[in-house]
Design an enzyme around this catalytic site. Structure first.
Site, PDB file in Angstrom:
ATOM      1  N   HIS A   1      22.431  51.437  14.605  1.00 53.92           N
ATOM      2  CA  HIS A   1      21.414  51.946  15.532  1.00 53.92           C
ATOM      3  C   HIS A   1      20.453  52.897  14.820  1.00 53.92           C
ATOM      4  CE1 HIS A   1      20.028  53.482  19.553  1.00 53.92           C
ATOM      5  NE2 HIS A   1      19.758  54.547  18.818  1.00 53.92           N
ATOM      6  N   GLU A   2      21.012  53.894  14.140  1.00 52.32           N
ATOM      7  CA  GLU A   2      20.148  54.871  13.471  1.00 52.32           C
ATOM      8  C   GLU A   2      19.369  54.234  12.332  1.00 52.32           C
ATOM      9  OE1 GLU A   2      19.538  57.530  14.877  1.00 52.32           O
ATOM     10  OE2 GLU A   2      21.190  57.488  16.309  1.00 52.32           O
TER      11      GLU A   2
END
Length: 672
Positions: A463-464
């Site tokens: 995600h990051e």
């Protein structure tokens, strides 16, 4: 003679990185004062320019101003969030009102706004590029929304409100960090019974970090969650869970409840001064959703199927608990434990058996490999000074050309605030000169040797890194629309979309290798992992949507005298299951109260998920997850464009249409 301040120098370092080995805490305050004065002088020169206002001498001049200030703050906020200490916390409290006053002075500079307004009013005759027209619109709108058109007492009051909100946001954050840092629960050897080795190892490492002779449970999500999933001791689970949900609400100096109440009152007053009925209408004006009703419609369309699934799951977990001889109602501290047992039984998935396959280093490699296949990026380790020994850096290139520097800071520690985030110490731009981005991913994974992740941790990493790709692949002229400088309910699209590549079987098949044997995850286990991808999605959706609905109600249903009472009212209204709590209760809802970022905007993760589910379907409908045409379209229309065009227009350019909620419900396993 005084030594030069490294924060104010032009950095003749590798890739222009901050010289962390030369920067001390003593440098920050004088550097900030100097940079603020320099920026104020630049603003004064623009405002007092005797030439007729035009795009170059006003809008581009604003874009070029403040470079030194950006450099100082890029370093300070990086270390203040990821490696804080008492000195840095004190500086945050000192800097917050200074920065608020500085931005307020710019926003209320009538001569400056007059020039911006003049350029805006003459825009049809300026022959601007599409990006320039967008930057002009955003600049003008930003000044108006900051109160530049207000006069007299109203103008003064708005500046006071903004200064107070900045200070309260800092206090909220530091109170939360203090509660998270101070609490830990010591464990005896007997208390370790039933815990898998990776939890025991993490607890011992946390004890060493706390200076305790023995294992402890802390409020790091990467430790407390697996403890709640695996500890057979209901009393210890209850104690840990109560500490987790009471962060910011323990009384004394670190209690955030009064701060939250004051923030909500000030936000409403701010919205009223600017001519809006409430803060939600003010905040959502610039987002894709546009209105509070559109947000509520989305959330409630997901709430009903999610709640039904969660209640069905609750009944099963209740029966499991009673089968263990506990004649009590299922409580929030029971859910993780019995849900983990149920998953192990139904999907034959054991977290202890699964975790050795999710090595941190291998998951980093996987995220890089997907970026290479999709976008042609290469990653080469760098040996450069960074702000903490845990950090790592890579040069990012494509076809031999430099693209960015990527920094990863993955491990939990007491000096780091909780959660995970992506930030840019330097954003991509071509004006006033070309600059490549320096991007950081910060996570809070439990430290061990080797470092092992849960499946949720691995999703967080992807995600990051999706956010990081949005920064690294940015290809715009002006920094104000670079990378993640987009509508809040659009910014999570790249990050949530990238999570899907973790679930691609060939990715897990290659990179999910056992920490001890090096063997690939067996196909049988891989199938179980993917088969359980939507497991417990009723719980996850309920805890999230409840938080988003409370956030929205805070800002569009009148100012609550007691936010905790309002929280209880909203949860009762929607029929919150008793065994589930909000993902972020008010006193530790940093998304909403640590700043304005996600206020009235926590829904945006789900708004973006509607798009990410639909966008990944576009890959699946084409040539598969690595389809080169879809990847090229994703980069061209979304990842490279930043905020240089309207978010809805960008999505339509990529997909051909706007999405519906169907793909999201299907992806979460909640479709009827």
């Amino acid at each position: 003679m005084t030594s030069p301040n490294p924060l104010l120098e032009t950095w003749n370092t590798s890739f222009g990185l901050a010289p962390f080995d030369r920067i001390s805490d003593d440098d920050f305050a004088p550097a900030l004062d100097t940079a603020l004065a320099a920026h104020a002088a630049e603003i004064a020169a623009i405002a007092q320019n005797p030439e007729t206002p035009d795009f170059a001498n006003t809008i581009e001049a604003l874009e070029a101003a403040g470079r030194q200030l950006d450099q100082v703050l890029g370093v300070f906020f990086t270390v203040a969030g990821a490696d804080s200490n008492p000195a840095r916390e004190a500086m945050q409290r000192d800097f917050s009102p200074k920065l608020s006053a500085h931005s307020s002075a710019i926003a209320s500079n009538k001569a400056l706004f007059a020039r911006i307004d003049a350029v805006w009013n003459s825009r049809d005759s300026l022959d601007l590029t599409d990006e320039q027209a967008r930057v002009l619109m955003l600049t003008h709108r930003g000044f108006v929304r900051s109160g530049a058109a207000l006069e007299g007492a109203e103008d003064t009051r708005l500046q006071e409100i903004k200064a107070r909100l900045a200070l309260l946001g800092t206090q909220f954050t530091q109170n939360l960090l203090a509660d998270e840092r101070s609490w830990f629960m010591e464990l005896t050897e007997a208390d370790l019974e039933g815990l898998p080795d990776f939890v025991v190892d993490a607890a011992r490492a946390a004890g060493a970090e706390k200076g305790v002779d023995g294992p402890v449970v802390t409020l790091s999500r990467s430790l407390i969650t697996p403890f709640l999933q695996s500890s057979p001791r209901r009393d210890l689970r209850e104690r840990a869970h109560r500490a987790w949900v009471s962060r910011g609400a323990n009384g004394g100096e670190t209690d955030n409840r009064d701060i939250a109440a004051e923030i909500l009152k000030l936000r409403q007053e701010r919205a009223t001064l600017l001519g809006y009925a409430n803060f939600a209408e003010y905040k959502l004006e610039t987002e894709m959703a546009k209105t509070p009703q559109a947000v509520r419609d989305l959330l409630m369309s997901v709430w009903a199927p999610a709640k039904a699934q969660a209640e069905a799951d609750s009944a099963i977990l209740q029966d499991m608990m009673r089968a263990d001889g506990i004649n009590d109602d299922l409580a929030p501290w029971d859910w993780h434990y019995y849900s983990a047992k149920r998953r192990a039984a139904e999907h034959d998935l054991d977290e202890a058996a699964l975790k050795p396959y999710f090595q941190l280093d291998r998951m980093i490699e996987a995220s890089f490999a997907c970026a290479h296949r999709l976008f042609g990026l290469e990653f080469k380790p760098l040996d450069v000074p960074l702000y903490h020994p845990d950090c790592r850096a890579w040069e990012v290139t494509r076809n031999g050309a430099h693209v960015a520097v990527f920094i990863g800071d993955y491990f939990a520690r007491g000096s780091k605030r909780s959660g995970a985030w992506c930030s840019a110490m330097r954003s991509q731009a071509k004006f006033p000169q070309a600059q490549a981005p320096v991007v950081i991913n910060v996570c809070n994974f439990a430290k061990s040797d080797p470092a092992l992740l849960s499946y949720d941790d691995a999703r967080t990493l992807f995600h990051e890194f999706g956010h990081a790709l949005h920064q690294m692949l940015s290809d715009v002229t002006y920094e104000s629309v670079s990378g993640t400088s987009v509508a809040r309910d659009f910014v999570e699209l790249p990050s949530q979309l990238y999570e899907h590549w973790l679930e691609v079987p060939e990715v897990l098949g290659e990179y999910a290798t056992h920490a001890r044997t090096g063997e690939a995850m067996p196909k049988e286990l891989l199938d179980k992992v993917l088969g359980a991808a939507t497991y417990d999605m009723g719980f996850q959706t309920v805890e999230y949507v409840a938080s988003a609905l409370v956030d929205l109600a805070f800002h569009d249903e009148g100012v609550p005298e007691d936010p905790m009472a309002k929280q209880a009212e909203v949860l009762a209204r929607i029929g919150m299951p008793e065994a589930i709590v909000m993902r972020h209760a008010t006193p530790h809802f940093a998304h909403v109260f640590a700043g304005d970022g996600y206020s009235s905007g926590y829904y945006s993760y789900m708004w973006s998920e509607v798009m990410d589910a639909d966008a990944f379907e576009a890959f699946e409908d084409a040539g598969g997850p690595f389809d080169p045409e879809r990847a090229a379209a994703l980069e061209e229309h979304i990842l490279s464009t930043g905020g240089s065009a309207d978010a809805a227009e960008l999505y339509v350019a990529f997909r051909g249409r706007l999405p519906g909620v169907e793909a999201l419900l299907k992806g979460r396993g909640l479709a009827a």
